[in-house]
Every structure is written in structure tokens, then in C-alpha cells.
Design a protein around this motif. Structure first.
Motif, PDB file in Angstrom:
ATOM      1  N   MET A 188       0.818  -1.209   0.000  1.00 21.50           N
ATOM      2  CA  MET A 188       0.000   0.000   0.000  1.00 21.50           C
ATOM      3  C   MET A 188       0.854   1.261   0.000  1.00 21.50           C
ATOM      4  N   LYS A 189       1.960   1.273   0.739  1.00 23.37           N
ATOM      5  CA  LYS A 189       2.788   2.474   0.819  1.00 23.37           C
ATOM      6  C   LYS A 189       3.396   2.816  -0.537  1.00 23.37           C
ATOM      7  N   SER A 190       3.924   1.804  -1.215  1.00 25.41           N
ATOM      8  CA  SER A 190       4.536   2.075  -2.517  1.00 25.41           C
ATOM      9  C   SER A 190       3.480   2.533  -3.529  1.00 25.41           C
ATOM     10  N   LEU A 191       2.294   1.952  -3.478  1.00 25.26           N
ATOM     11  CA  LEU A 191       1.231   2.381  -4.391  1.00 25.26           C
ATOM     12  C   LEU A 191       0.761   3.797  -4.082  1.00 25.26           C
ATOM     13  N   GLN A 192       0.721   4.148  -2.811  1.00 29.50           N
ATOM     14  CA  GLN A 192       0.289   5.481  -2.441  1.00 29.50           C
ATOM     15  C   GLN A 192       1.278   6.537  -2.924  1.00 29.50           C
ATOM     16  N   GLU A 193       2.577   6.239  -2.850  1.00 34.26           N
ATOM     17  CA  GLU A 193       3.573   7.180  -3.352  1.00 34.26           C
ATOM     18  C   GLU A 193       3.444   7.390  -4.848  1.00 34.26           C
ATOM     19  N   ILE A 194       3.166   6.311  -5.580  1.00 37.64           N
ATOM     20  CA  ILE A 194       3.000   6.443  -7.031  1.00 37.64           C
ATOM     21  C   ILE A 194       1.786   7.298  -7.362  1.00 37.64           C
ATOM     22  N   VAL A 195       0.690   7.125  -6.608  1.00 39.43           N
ATOM     23  CA  VAL A 195      -0.519   7.912  -6.857  1.00 39.43           C
ATOM     24  C   VAL A 195      -0.293   9.378  -6.533  1.00 39.43           C
ATOM     25  N   GLU A 196       0.427   9.648  -5.454  1.00 36.54           N
ATOM     26  CA  GLU A 196       0.683  11.041  -5.085  1.00 36.54           C
ATOM     27  C   GLU A 196       1.550  11.751  -6.122  1.00 36.54           C
ATOM     28  N   GLN A 197       2.529  11.041  -6.686  1.00 41.90           N
ATOM     29  CA  GLN A 197       3.353  11.663  -7.719  1.00 41.90           C
ATOM     30  C   GLN A 197       2.537  12.017  -8.953  1.00 41.90           C
ATOM     31  N   LYS A 198       1.578  11.183  -9.288  1.00 43.13           N
ATOM     32  CA  LYS A 198       0.743  11.484 -10.452  1.00 43.13           C
ATOM     33  C   LYS A 198      -0.289  12.573 -10.156  1.00 43.13           C
TER      34      LYS A 198
END
Length: 246
Positions: free
Chosen positions: A207-217
């Protein structure tokens, strides 16, 4: 001297040949003897245990112009090879559809051969019930409405099942079939992947890695792809070339 001492050199002289044969004659005699033994084996030689003797024979003149096909080409005229499933757990169901039976059978054979070389146990093709569709269309309008024409379309289907297949191998197999798809053939695949019982813990860890990717986009959402566009516009307005324009 005794009589035996006198007779011994005479016997030795008589035992020698009058004319000595050349060495080549002995070699030719041995070679002819060996060729005769190979060509005409003894009748009791079949009872003796040993490797079979090969005889050099001239090729048949009727077979001189016949060219033997390679093994890979000869395999095309035989049934496709198959792998054996150890557990029999289904991992993929591939359904092929077509209006033409020859095209459908040809692509089924192609899919089975591709599965064999990818080490996938394939079963099929299993014929599924055909789909029959009919339409009734009026030929004309107004008072000629009763004049109608019927159309029919029959869809043939085949099922190929992969068992005990690795998920990556199955994806490679489907991608290969999609790349070399045959005209008039439709494909529909149902893929099953088996995972451990701790799937929820894996999703929480990711979840943490996916959340970082979403925030960058989401940071550039609603903006241009290049964030430096505003700065370039300010530089253009502040340039001397823009000021000198009337």
C-alpha cells in the motif's frame, strides 16, 4: 653325423617355397578374405552374439531423387506432441471461435504445438456447442413488406485447457498466440492464478509504494506535462525581443 642331423636341413629346404610372394599379395589376400566374410557371413554367425555387421551397398537408383524432409517438417504431418499433467489443476481455458472450420482446426493445432514447446500440458481441442444466429430482413418497404429474406450465421467453437501451467508461461503462450493470430479466429481466455492465504498482508505491505505512485501522479493533475511552462512564459515576456515589438 647321424641320419636325423642330415635329414633336418633337407626338410627345412623342402618346406620353403621356391618363389617368395610379395608383401602386397598378402595384403590383397587378407582384404579379399575380409570383404568376402562381410558380404557372405557364415550361417552360424547369426547365432553368435555381437554387433551387427554393416555392408556398404549402392543406393537404390529409384531413391536418388527423393529428398528426405527434416524432422521438424515431418512433425507437421503428425499429431502434435503433448505434455503430461502431474496434478491436473486447470490454469487457463482458451476458447477459440470462428465461422470457418478449417481455419479453426489449423489454429488449434498451432496452439497445441506452441504449448508443447513452452512445457505446458494442453488438453483438447474440445468441440463446444455451436452458436446459431438468424435474422429476418424485409426486402422492400410499404406494400412489399411481406417479401422478406432470412440470414443465418453459425459460430464454431473449440476449447483448449492448460493444466499445471506456470502463470508466466501461460501469459507468454497467450501473447504468442495473439501475436501470430490467424485471420477469422477469435480468442477468449479465462486464467486462474493461485496465491497463498496471506494475500491481505501482501496488499497492506504494497500500500505504501502504491500510495507514493498515486501522489506523484496527482501532483501534476490538471497541469501540463511540463511543469516549467510558466517559467518559460515569464522569461519570454521579460526578454528584450518581446519588449521591442510594437
Amino acid at each position: 653325423m647321424t641320419r636325423s642331423a642330415i635329414a633336418r636341413p633337407i626338410r627345412q629346404a623342402l618346406s620353403r617355397p621356391l618363389v617368395q610372394q610379395p608383401r602386397n599379395a598378402l595384403v590383397s589376400l587378407v582384404s579379399t578374405r575380409s570383404q568376402a566374410s562381410v558380404a557372405d557371413p557364415e550361417p552360424n554367425s547369426a547365432l553368435k552374439s555381437g554387433p551387427p555387421q554393416l555392408v556398404n551397398e549402392l543406393p537404390d537408383p529409384r531413391e536418388e531423387n527423393d529428398v528426405r524432409l527434416p524432422r521438424a517438417v515431418q512433425a507437421l504431418y503428425l499429431q502434435p506432441l503433448r505434455r503430461e499433467a502431474q496434478y491436473g489443476v486447470p490454469t487457463c481455458d482458451l476458447q477459440l471461435r470462428s465461422f470457418s472450420i478449417p481455419n479453426l482446426e489449423f489454429f488449434c493445432d498451432f496452439a497445441l504445438r506452441a504449448a508443447y514447446y513452452l512445457n505446458l500440458p494442453a488438453f483438447g481441442p474440445v468441440p463446444l456447442p455451436k452458436i446459431t444466429e438468424r435474422w429476418t430482413v424485409p426486402r422492400s418497404h410499404f406494400i412489399f413488406k411481406k417479401s422478406q429474406e432470412n440470414f443465418e450465421r453459425i459460430t464454431r467453437r473449440r476449447l483448449i485447457q492448460i493444466r499445471d501451467g506456470h502463470p508466466e508461461s501461460v501469459q507468454i503462450w497467450l501473447a504468442y498466440l495473439q501475436k501470430h493470430a490467424y485471420y477469422g479466429i477469435g480468442m477468449k481466455a479465462n486464467v486462474w492464478e493461485f496465491d497463498s492465504l496471506e494475500t491481505g498482508k501482501k496488499m497492506d505491505s504494497q500500500m505504501k509504494s502504491l500510495q507514493e505512485i498515486v501522489e506523484q501522479k496527482m501532483e501534476h493533475f490538471g497541469r501540463d506535462k511540463t511543469p516549467g511552462t510558466v517559467e518559460k512564459v515569464k522569461e519570454l515576456l521579460a526578454s528584450e525581443r518581446f519588449r521591442r515589438t510594437p
